[in-house]
Design a protein around this motif. Structure first.
Motif, PDB file in Angstrom:
ATOM      1  N   SER A 193       0.825  -1.215   0.000  1.00  0.00           N
ATOM      2  CA  SER A 193       0.000   0.000   0.000  1.00  0.00           C
ATOM      3  C   SER A 193       0.858   1.264   0.000  1.00  0.00           C
ATOM      4  CB  SER A 193      -0.941  -0.004   1.205  1.00  0.00           C
ATOM      5  OG  SER A 193      -0.216  -0.049   2.419  1.00  0.00           O
ATOM      6  N   SER A 194       1.988   1.236   0.690  1.00  0.00           N
ATOM      7  CA  SER A 194       2.864   2.413   0.702  1.00  0.00           C
ATOM      8  C   SER A 194       3.438   2.677  -0.684  1.00  0.00           C
ATOM      9  CB  SER A 194       3.995   2.213   1.712  1.00  0.00           C
ATOM     10  OG  SER A 194       3.493   2.132   3.034  1.00  0.00           O
ATOM     11  N   VAL A 195       3.870   1.604  -1.363  1.00  0.00           N
ATOM     12  CA  VAL A 195       4.404   1.778  -2.718  1.00  0.00           C
ATOM     13  C   VAL A 195       3.316   2.285  -3.655  1.00  0.00           C
ATOM     14  CG1 VAL A 195       5.398   0.567  -4.695  1.00  0.00           C
ATOM     15  CG2 VAL A 195       6.205   0.062  -2.399  1.00  0.00           C
ATOM     16  N   MET A 196       2.129   1.698  -3.582  1.00  0.00           N
ATOM     17  CA  MET A 196       1.044   2.132  -4.446  1.00  0.00           C
ATOM     18  C   MET A 196       0.662   3.580  -4.181  1.00  0.00           C
ATOM     19  SD  MET A 196      -1.598  -1.085  -4.673  1.00  0.00           S
ATOM     20  CE  MET A 196      -1.170  -2.605  -5.517  1.00  0.00           C
ATOM     21  N   ARG A 197       0.607   3.966  -2.931  1.00  0.00           N
ATOM     22  CA  ARG A 197       0.241   5.352  -2.604  1.00  0.00           C
ATOM     23  C   ARG A 197       1.261   6.333  -3.171  1.00  0.00           C
ATOM     24  NH1 ARG A 197       1.469   8.937   1.462  1.00  0.00           N
ATOM     25  NH2 ARG A 197       2.860   7.391   2.413  1.00  0.00           N
ATOM     26  N   GLU A 198       2.536   5.993  -3.038  1.00  0.00           N
ATOM     27  CA  GLU A 198       3.573   6.895  -3.540  1.00  0.00           C
ATOM     28  C   GLU A 198       3.509   7.037  -5.061  1.00  0.00           C
ATOM     29  OE1 GLU A 198       5.577   8.786  -1.874  1.00  0.00           O
ATOM     30  OE2 GLU A 198       4.945   8.056   0.095  1.00  0.00           O
ATOM     31  N   VAL A 199       3.285   5.923  -5.759  1.00  0.00           N
ATOM     32  CA  VAL A 199       3.259   6.006  -7.227  1.00  0.00           C
ATOM     33  C   VAL A 199       1.968   6.644  -7.723  1.00  0.00           C
ATOM     34  CG1 VAL A 199       4.807   4.042  -7.482  1.00  0.00           C
ATOM     35  CG2 VAL A 199       2.353   3.661  -7.498  1.00  0.00           C
ATOM     36  N   PHE A 200       0.853   6.465  -7.007  1.00  0.00           N
ATOM     37  CA  PHE A 200      -0.385   7.134  -7.404  1.00  0.00           C
ATOM     38  C   PHE A 200      -0.256   8.650  -7.283  1.00  0.00           C
ATOM     39  CE2 PHE A 200      -3.230   3.243  -6.336  1.00  0.00           C
ATOM     40  CZ  PHE A 200      -2.799   2.636  -7.502  1.00  0.00           C
ATOM     41  N   GLN A 201       0.550   9.096  -6.334  1.00  0.00           N
ATOM     42  CA  GLN A 201       0.739  10.529  -6.157  1.00  0.00           C
ATOM     43  C   GLN A 201       1.586  11.150  -7.253  1.00  0.00           C
ATOM     44  OE1 GLN A 201       2.358  10.816  -2.191  1.00  0.00           O
ATOM     45  NE2 GLN A 201       0.342  10.907  -1.227  1.00  0.00           N
ATOM     46  N   THR A 202       2.276  10.325  -8.043  1.00  0.00           N
ATOM     47  CA  THR A 202       3.100  10.851  -9.124  1.00  0.00           C
ATOM     48  C   THR A 202       2.308  11.132 -10.393  1.00  0.00           C
ATOM     49  OG1 THR A 202       3.678   8.633  -9.946  1.00  0.00           O
ATOM     50  CG2 THR A 202       5.092   9.572  -8.235  1.00  0.00           C
ATOM     51  N   VAL A 203       1.034  10.717 -10.435  1.00  0.00           N
ATOM     52  CA  VAL A 203       0.216  10.971 -11.620  1.00  0.00           C
ATOM     53  C   VAL A 203      -0.032  12.476 -11.732  1.00  0.00           C
ATOM     54  CG1 VAL A 203      -1.963  10.485 -12.760  1.00  0.00           C
ATOM     55  CG2 VAL A 203      -0.860   8.714 -11.392  1.00  0.00           C
ATOM     56  N   ALA A 205      -1.629  15.949 -12.027  1.00  0.00           N
ATOM     57  CA  ALA A 205      -2.999  16.367 -11.716  1.00  0.00           C
ATOM     58  C   ALA A 205      -3.752  16.801 -12.963  1.00  0.00           C
ATOM     59  CB  ALA A 205      -2.973  17.489 -10.684  1.00  0.00           C
ATOM     60  N   ARG A 206      -3.040  17.339 -13.953  1.00  0.00           N
ATOM     61  CA  ARG A 206      -3.728  17.829 -15.150  1.00  0.00           C
ATOM     62  C   ARG A 206      -4.357  16.684 -15.952  1.00  0.00           C
ATOM     63  NH1 ARG A 206       1.745  18.275 -16.078  1.00  0.00           N
ATOM     64  NH2 ARG A 206       2.578  17.042 -17.834  1.00  0.00           N
ATOM     65  N   LEU A 207      -3.748  15.477 -15.879  1.00  0.00           N
ATOM     66  CA  LEU A 207      -4.345  14.342 -16.577  1.00  0.00           C
ATOM     67  C   LEU A 207      -5.685  13.960 -15.949  1.00  0.00           C
ATOM     68  CD1 LEU A 207      -1.248  12.021 -17.165  1.00  0.00           C
ATOM     69  CD2 LEU A 207      -2.340  13.594 -18.777  1.00  0.00           C
ATOM     70  N   LYS A 208      -5.723  13.895 -14.620  1.00  0.00           N
ATOM     71  CA  LYS A 208      -6.972  13.547 -13.945  1.00  0.00           C
ATOM     72  C   LYS A 208      -8.013  14.646 -14.105  1.00  0.00           C
ATOM     73  CE  LYS A 208      -4.820  12.690 -10.053  1.00  0.00           C
ATOM     74  NZ  LYS A 208      -4.572  12.269  -8.645  1.00  0.00           N
ATOM     75  N   GLU A 209      -7.592  15.899 -14.012  1.00  0.00           N
ATOM     76  CA  GLU A 209      -8.533  17.004 -14.162  1.00  0.00           C
ATOM     77  C   GLU A 209      -9.116  17.048 -15.575  1.00  0.00           C
ATOM     78  OE1 GLU A 209      -6.228  20.341 -13.096  1.00  0.00           O
ATOM     79  OE2 GLU A 209      -6.268  19.929 -10.925  1.00  0.00           O
ATOM     80  N   SER A 210      -8.308  16.739 -16.560  1.00  0.00           N
ATOM     81  CA  SER A 210      -8.805  16.700 -17.936  1.00  0.00           C
ATOM     82  C   SER A 210      -9.845  15.605 -18.100  1.00  0.00           C
ATOM     83  CB  SER A 210      -7.650  16.480 -18.910  1.00  0.00           C
ATOM     84  OG  SER A 210      -6.699  17.513 -18.810  1.00  0.00           O
ATOM     85  N   SER A 211      -9.596  14.462 -17.471  1.00  0.00           N
ATOM     86  CA  SER A 211     -10.550  13.358 -17.567  1.00  0.00           C
ATOM     87  C   SER A 211     -11.863  13.709 -16.863  1.00  0.00           C
ATOM     88  CB  SER A 211      -9.946  12.091 -16.967  1.00  0.00           C
ATOM     89  OG  SER A 211     -10.817  11.001 -17.107  1.00  0.00           O
ATOM     90  N   TYR A 212     -11.761  14.332 -15.696  1.00  0.00           N
ATOM     91  CA  TYR A 212     -12.975  14.766 -15.002  1.00  0.00           C
ATOM     92  C   TYR A 212     -13.741  15.789 -15.832  1.00  0.00           C
ATOM     93  CZ  TYR A 212     -11.613  12.483 -10.625  1.00  0.00           C
ATOM     94  OH  TYR A 212     -11.301  11.552  -9.666  1.00  0.00           O
TER      95      TYR A 212
END
Length: 323
Positions: A193-203, A205-212
């Protein structure tokens, strides 16, 4: 006059260039020495276990690998039961820990309010620092009685399901492969979970905001944006947790039951490579000790194969992403 003044400057520049090149060479050699030291240590440990187990490996060969007999009185040794126990408990841990770790990482990065993310992330990291023997004691004194109380229900309900029913048939001992797998899942969950959390934070923000902005739901953003962007790192974190589970000793020793019988039921006691070594090495002599050291070498081999598979998967993913 200007040419005379330029000569010392030119010499100073050349001297600094030579010094920088020399320092760079020394730095590269030191880094290469550190890398070679790691490889030499790993190779030395593998060769020492191979040499220590030569009496069994060179004498019995494939019989030692594929036999489930383990009788120190008659000097009969087989590694099949410890290998099966190691793989089964690690697989159970992975199946249970990966979805929970994925949910925790997504909650902390996408859903949780900012005031909650720090304390929950700190608590997860503290779980990773708990010694394995503490997990073993918790498993023996708390989780084993709990499993013994619910195993009759599992036997009566899940045990009647076709094909998979035999996995949940057995006496309500509490000790067994399933119990050890659950304890291992709790142990490796903080790492994954720590590894996943760290790598998810590297995405970005503009990619997610564009998708939203295009009308995507949170699940679609996670599935179509976050996961593809971090796929390689997520798989690496999963295999990191698997490597942790394969080599765990004390926590498994407490709750596995330490039986060399291979059964189809996950409720029955079993053994693993690390727990066999921990239980018997102090009293082992002669061929018995050689067999235990050979088990250590097999653990090296199993871990190497798992990591090799992880590297091949990551390389294949990298090639697909490159296309």
């Amino acid at each position: 006059m200007s040419a005379i003044n330029a000569e010392p400057l030119r010499r100073d520049i050349e001297h600094r260039a030579r010094a920088d090149a020399r320092h760079d060479l020394i730095f590269r050699l030191l880094l290469r020495l550190c890398a070679l030291l790691v490889l030499a240590t790993l190779l030395g440990a593998a060769l020492s276990t191979l040499w220590g187990g030569r009496d069994v490996l060179f004498k019995d060969g494939f019989h030692f690998l594929f036999s489930s007999d383990w009788n120190p009185v008659e000097d009969q040794y087989g590694a099949l039961a410890p290998i099966v126990g190691t793989l089964v408990t690690s697989l159970i841990a992975l199946v249970l820990a990966v979805p929970v770790s994925f949910g925790i990482a997504l909650f902390l990065t996408e859903i949780a309010p900012s005031w909650m993310r720090g304390p929950v992330a700190t608590a997860i990291e503290l779980l990773a620092g708990i010694p394995s023997i503490i997990y073993g004691m918790w498993g023996l004194f708390v989780f084993v009685p709990f499993m013994a109380s619910i195993e009759p229900w599992m036997n009566d309900t899940l045990g009647n399901i076709p094909l998979i029913g035999q996995l949940f048939q057995g006496p309500p001992l509490g000790l067994g492969l399933l119990t050890a797998g659950v304890v291992l899942a709790v142990m490796i969950l903080p790492f994954i979970s720590s590894v996943m959390r760290e790598v998810f934070q590297t995405v970005p923000a503009r990619l997610k905001e564009s998708s939203y902005a295009l009308g995507s739901t949170k699940w679609e953003v996670v599935w179509d944006i976050v996961l593809p962007y971090t796929r390689s790192a997520v798989i690496g974190g999963i295999f990191l947790g698997l490597g942790r589970a394969l080599g765990e000793t004390m926590a498994v020793t407490f709750v596995l039951g330490n039986s060399y019988n291979i059964t189809s039921s996950l409720l029955m006691p079993g053994t693993s490579i690390s727990s066999s070594i921990a239980n018997e090495f102090n009293e082992a002599v002669g061929l018995h000790r050689s067999a235990l050291i050979a088990l250590g070498f097999l653990l090296f081999v199993v871990t190497f194969i798992v990591l090799l598979i992880a590297r091949l998967m990551l390389r294949q993913l990298a090639r697909r992403e490159g296309r």
